[in-house]
Design a protein around this motif. Structure first.
Motif, short mmCIF file in Angstrom:
data_model
loop_
_atom_site.label_atom_id
_atom_site.label_comp_id
_atom_site.label_asym_id
_atom_site.label_seq_id
_atom_site.Cartn_x
_atom_site.Cartn_y
_atom_site.Cartn_z
N ARG A 20 49.49 42.62 53.32
CA ARG A 20 49.96 41.42 52.64
C ARG A 20 48.89 40.34 52.65
N ARG A 21 48.16 40.21 53.77
CA ARG A 21 47.10 39.20 53.84
C ARG A 21 45.99 39.49 52.85
N THR A 22 45.57 40.74 52.76
CA THR A 22 44.48 41.06 51.83
C THR A 22 44.95 40.88 50.39
N ASP A 23 46.20 41.19 50.11
CA ASP A 23 46.71 40.99 48.75
C ASP A 23 46.81 39.52 48.40
N ARG A 24 47.28 38.72 49.37
CA ARG A 24 47.38 37.29 49.11
C ARG A 24 46.00 36.67 48.95
N GLY A 25 45.08 37.11 49.76
CA GLY A 25 43.72 36.58 49.66
C GLY A 25 43.14 36.88 48.28
N ALA A 26 43.41 38.05 47.77
CA ALA A 26 42.91 38.41 46.45
C ALA A 26 43.61 37.58 45.38
N ALA A 27 44.86 37.23 45.61
CA ALA A 27 45.60 36.45 44.61
C ALA A 27 45.13 35.00 44.59
N ASP A 28 44.63 34.50 45.72
CA ASP A 28 44.20 33.11 45.78
C ASP A 28 42.84 32.91 45.12
N ARG A 29 42.07 33.96 44.95
CA ARG A 29 40.74 33.82 44.37
C ARG A 29 40.78 33.96 42.85
N ALA A 30 39.69 33.57 42.22
CA ALA A 30 39.58 33.69 40.76
C ALA A 30 39.47 35.17 40.39
N TRP A 31 39.84 35.51 39.18
CA TRP A 31 39.88 36.92 38.74
C TRP A 31 38.49 37.56 38.73
N VAL B 84 36.02 36.91 40.70
CA VAL B 84 35.58 37.20 42.07
C VAL B 84 36.16 38.55 42.50
N ASN B 85 37.44 38.76 42.18
CA ASN B 85 38.08 40.05 42.50
C ASN B 85 37.40 41.19 41.75
N LEU B 86 37.00 40.94 40.52
CA LEU B 86 36.34 41.96 39.71
C LEU B 86 35.02 42.37 40.37
N PHE B 87 34.21 41.38 40.74
CA PHE B 87 32.91 41.71 41.34
C PHE B 87 33.07 42.33 42.73
#
Length: 162
Positions: free
Chosen positions: A133-144, A146-149
């Motif tokens: 849940r923490r890793t998913d939330r962290g990914a949701a808080d960042r810009a798209w 950043v997640n892509l790279f």
């Protein structure tokens, strides 16, 4: 004497062959003309029959095609009607179940984890669920982007590890 000569000529082989050839030729000629006459009549009749059949086929082709298309549409609509009736029955059954207070209570307990006063509720925690849940939330808080790279970097690292 003239009669005897006439009788001799009449019964001579050459005369008989000539007469036989003429008769045969006449028969063959008559049969050929009859066959030709019959053929020409049959050919004309056959052509007329073929013309009539083609006209009927052309005249009936469009109505028959329309009939077949309409029958297919009717069958499709009947199938849709049967599906709609089946769906209506399912919805009526669901509505009847929701009218039952015991069913509503059971659904509230399962879906909403509802408890009546005086009951004690228990929650079982999965230790790995919190980290996920923490890793998913962290990914949701960042810009798209950043997640892509980050995803590209992870894929690059896993391909170089192999």
């Amino acid at each position: 004497m003239a009669a005897a000569k006439k009788d001799r000529d009449r019964f001579s082989t050459a005369t008989r062959l000539r007469l036989f050839g003429e008769q045969t030729a006449a028969r063959v000629y008559r049969s050929q003309t009859r066959r030709q006459a019959r053929r020409s009549r049959l050919t004309g009749r056959a052509a007329l029959l073929a013309l009539v059949l083609c006209s009927l086929i052309v005249a009936l082709a469009y109505p028959i095609r329309q009939y077949v298309a309409q029958r297919a549409d009717i069958q499709e609509q009947e199938r849709k009607l049967a599906d709609a009736r089946e769906r209506t029955e399912e919805l009526r059954d669901a509505k009847a179940r929701w009218q039952d207070p015991a069913y509503v209570e059971r659904q509230a307990r399962e879906r909403l984890h509802m408890q009546l006063p005086g009951e004690t509720g228990f929650t079982v925690l999965d230790p790995d669920a919190e980290t996920r849940r923490r890793t998913d939330r962290g990914a949701a808080d960042r810009a798209w982007y950043v997640n892509l790279f980050d995803g590209v970097d992870k894929a690059d690292r896993s391909s170089t590890d192999d």
